[in-house]
Write a protein that holds these residues in place. Sequence first.
Motif, mmCIF file in Angstrom:
data_model
loop_
_atom_site.group_PDB
_atom_site.id
_atom_site.type_symbol
_atom_site.label_atom_id
_atom_site.label_comp_id
_atom_site.label_asym_id
_atom_site.label_seq_id
_atom_site.Cartn_x
_atom_site.Cartn_y
_atom_site.Cartn_z
ATOM 1 N N TRP A 23 -15.347 -7.961 36.619
ATOM 2 C CA TRP A 23 -13.998 -8.747 36.327
ATOM 3 C C TRP A 23 -12.597 -7.227 36.643
ATOM 4 N N GLY A 26 -12.316 -6.015 39.754
ATOM 5 C CA GLY A 26 -11.857 -7.244 40.966
ATOM 6 C C GLY A 26 -12.188 -8.106 41.197
ATOM 7 N N LEU A 27 -13.796 -8.479 41.291
ATOM 8 C CA LEU A 27 -13.966 -9.710 41.658
ATOM 9 C C LEU A 27 -13.809 -10.759 41.064
ATOM 10 N N ARG A 28 -13.652 -11.768 41.498
ATOM 11 C CA ARG A 28 -13.066 -13.353 41.172
ATOM 12 C C ARG A 28 -14.022 -14.602 41.088
ATOM 13 N N GLY A 29 -14.317 -15.800 40.765
ATOM 14 C CA GLY A 29 -14.788 -16.545 41.083
ATOM 15 C C GLY A 29 -15.912 -16.906 41.273
ATOM 16 N N LEU A 32 -18.047 -13.209 41.510
ATOM 17 C CA LEU A 32 -18.129 -12.961 40.164
ATOM 18 C C LEU A 32 -19.618 -13.580 39.617
#
Length: 81
Positions: A23, A26-29, A32
């Motif tokens: 997180w 910068g990873l999302r969804g 991640l």
Amino acid sequence: MAPVARYTVLRLLVFFGCLSVGWLVGLRGFLLLIVAAIASTVISFFALNHFRQETVDVVESRVERRRERSKELREAEDNDE
């Protein structure tokens, strides 16, 4: 704490640690979750080896005791007949 519970808690902590780092990077969804799952699996394999082996030993001893008890019960039933 029982070895099985300790190992489970440690695995969850490693996963949530990887989730937090992902997180922050910068990873999302969904990406991640996938990256955190793969990273935590690799980290846990090496870092928690001792705890995993301890858990396996406990589970094996439980299974062996149940097998022995089941065998004794079957033999007792056979002797009753």
